[in-house]
Write a protein that holds these residues in place. Sequence first.
Motif, PDB file in Angstrom:
ATOM      1  N   GLY A 326      39.596  39.229  30.495  1.00 44.15           N
ATOM      2  CA  GLY A 326      39.033  38.227  31.605  1.00 44.15           C
ATOM      3  C   GLY A 326      38.287  39.032  32.527  1.00 44.15           C
ATOM      4  O   GLY A 326      37.031  38.780  32.917  1.00 44.15           O
ATOM      5  N   LEU A 327      38.986  39.949  33.155  1.00 41.22           N
ATOM      6  CA  LEU A 327      38.225  40.527  34.503  1.00 41.22           C
ATOM      7  C   LEU A 327      37.192  41.587  34.011  1.00 41.22           C
ATOM      8  O   LEU A 327      36.314  41.731  34.817  1.00 41.22           O
ATOM      9  N   THR A 328      37.486  42.311  32.929  1.00 43.47           N
ATOM     10  CA  THR A 328      36.277  43.181  32.384  1.00 43.47           C
ATOM     11  C   THR A 328      35.008  42.349  32.397  1.00 43.47           C
ATOM     12  O   THR A 328      33.798  42.897  32.519  1.00 43.47           O
ATOM     13  N   LEU A 329      35.166  41.249  31.714  1.00 51.01           N
ATOM     14  CA  LEU A 329      34.061  40.222  31.386  1.00 51.01           C
ATOM     15  C   LEU A 329      33.451  40.021  32.943  1.00 51.01           C
ATOM     16  O   LEU A 329      32.087  40.090  33.099  1.00 51.01           O
ATOM     17  N   LEU A 330      34.282  39.593  33.504  1.00 51.96           N
ATOM     18  CA  LEU A 330      33.679  38.972  34.952  1.00 51.96           C
ATOM     19  C   LEU A 330      33.078  40.425  35.690  1.00 51.96           C
ATOM     20  O   LEU A 330      32.003  39.874  36.602  1.00 51.96           O
ATOM     21  N   ALA A 331      33.318  41.445  35.556  1.00 58.12           N
ATOM     22  CA  ALA A 331      32.918  42.661  36.224  1.00 58.12           C
ATOM     23  C   ALA A 331      31.294  42.811  35.926  1.00 58.12           C
ATOM     24  O   ALA A 331      30.528  43.318  36.546  1.00 58.12           O
ATOM     25  N   ALA A 332      31.025  42.461  34.500  1.00 60.34           N
ATOM     26  CA  ALA A 332      29.798  42.607  33.947  1.00 60.34           C
ATOM     27  C   ALA A 332      29.011  41.227  34.382  1.00 60.34           C
ATOM     28  O   ALA A 332      27.818  41.415  34.257  1.00 60.34           O
ATOM     29  N   GLU A 333      29.557  40.297  34.484  1.00 60.81           N
ATOM     30  CA  GLU A 333      28.962  38.876  34.729  1.00 60.81           C
ATOM     31  C   GLU A 333      29.665  38.046  35.897  1.00 60.81           C
ATOM     32  O   GLU A 333      30.130  36.966  35.679  1.00 60.81           O
ATOM     33  N   PRO A 334      29.597  38.522  37.238  1.00 64.09           N
ATOM     34  CA  PRO A 334      30.396  37.955  38.119  1.00 64.09           C
ATOM     35  C   PRO A 334      29.910  36.603  38.389  1.00 64.09           C
ATOM     36  O   PRO A 334      30.523  35.736  38.828  1.00 64.09           O
ATOM     37  N   GLU A 335      28.650  36.246  38.007  1.00 68.34           N
ATOM     38  CA  GLU A 335      27.994  34.885  38.302  1.00 68.34           C
ATOM     39  C   GLU A 335      28.865  33.815  37.716  1.00 68.34           C
ATOM     40  O   GLU A 335      28.756  32.603  37.994  1.00 68.34           O
TER      41      GLU A 335
END
Length: 491
Positions: A326-335
Amino acid sequence: MAGQRGYFTVDEVRAAEAELFTRVAAGVPMRRAAHGLARVAAEELRVRTGGVAGRSVTLLVGSGDNGGDALWAGMSLRRRGVAVTAVLLNPQRAHQEGLAALRKAGGRVQAEAGRPDLVIDGIVGISGRGPLRPRAAEIIAGLDAPIVAADLPSGVDPDTGTVSGPAVRAQVTVAFGARKPVHALAAPWCGRIDVVPIGLRLPQPGLAALEPAEVGAGWPVPAPTDDKYTQGVTGICAGSARYPGAAVLCTGGAVTATSGMVRYTGTATDQVLEHFPEVVTAHDIPSTGRVQAWVTGPGAGTDDDARDRLARILATDLPVVIDADGLTLLAAEPELVRSRTAPTVLTPHAGEFARLAGRDVGADRVAAVREFAESWRVTVLLKGRATLVAAPGAPVLVNEAGGSWAATAGAGDVLSGIIGALLAAGRKPAWAAAAAARAHALAANLAAKEGHPAAAPISATPLLRQLPAAIRILRALAGRIDGGAQGLESD
């Protein structure tokens, strides 16, 4: 801060010392510090050698106030029959009054450390920065005696705990007036911490630790009117065909942390139910049912489907814990998370933090995690032996684990499940994260000693198995165990 232990920066301590000097006579703070240092040194001699009189102590004396503290402590030890030798690393700048007092008491000055029973490190104090100078490093490298550090181990940064070269590794550190960040952030270098009061009036700390009793006092316990729903329902969206174990461990963390109910959605339903038949499962997020908090990310993958599940969960107004994939996904899409108003807890290790923040954590972990939490408006748990929890506008909380037994695959999945259970029970995000870290670390330490006279390496499964015992210990420290015991007796 009731129930919390504060750690104070160099600037905060210096300001408190300046105020203290307006209330007491010159030299009084140093005498108080030295008296405490001598007391701890004498006790170490007694424990390690069976006595005090007739034993030998070497003082490593620098040019600052810590050198003076060591010299005055040496004078006190000399009066108790200890053979005291001082090695002056900068003779021209040694504390002259302390040196005179030591000599008057019969202490000696020599160039070599010798082979003492105990060493007192008074090389540098809280104003020191950087590694030991070559001469001091050479002396430390040649010692085989236990070391008692005056205020902090020399060569370790007082505010960040950074070790950038040769440094003292102490068995005991005597903190003068207050704990400093180094005592939590570089605990392996400090050894046991013994705080000596010297009369400081301290501000509210910017770095603090939850005391174990506070964790135990705040841990959810069913009230007479509670049912499985009112105790908190935790939703888990974790695991994948490749990593089904992450779902089992994350779900297990929530179950074992005494969540009233755990609902699971994902591809690892069979494996989860095999280990925890009490869990309620669903095929997808919409059919999961009502929950009070979500945990997502462990072993969940980073493909489009995983991204959609994360976005769906973050679109709710519920507290959410995000870990691992989930953090990897957030790093690419922090919005996905930056626009949230509901509580959000991110649980990165250093590498994940770097991807999220766009830079390495760096030497000052406290400043880095505080800045990130403020920027993203989330609660951040930065993993490490000294785990840090930062929330916007609040002191950073630290949990020094007492070891690195939890640094094992899957342990973070368990931790995220525990945090989710505490959030579902209504606990505030920073408290939930810090309390979970405390219980998690204690469970890891118990697991490392399970069946062994000494600690041994563990995996995440025995850590999870010891979590109930860890929670019982924390509750007992808060005096909350009697009710349960009486209930068992009445049955």
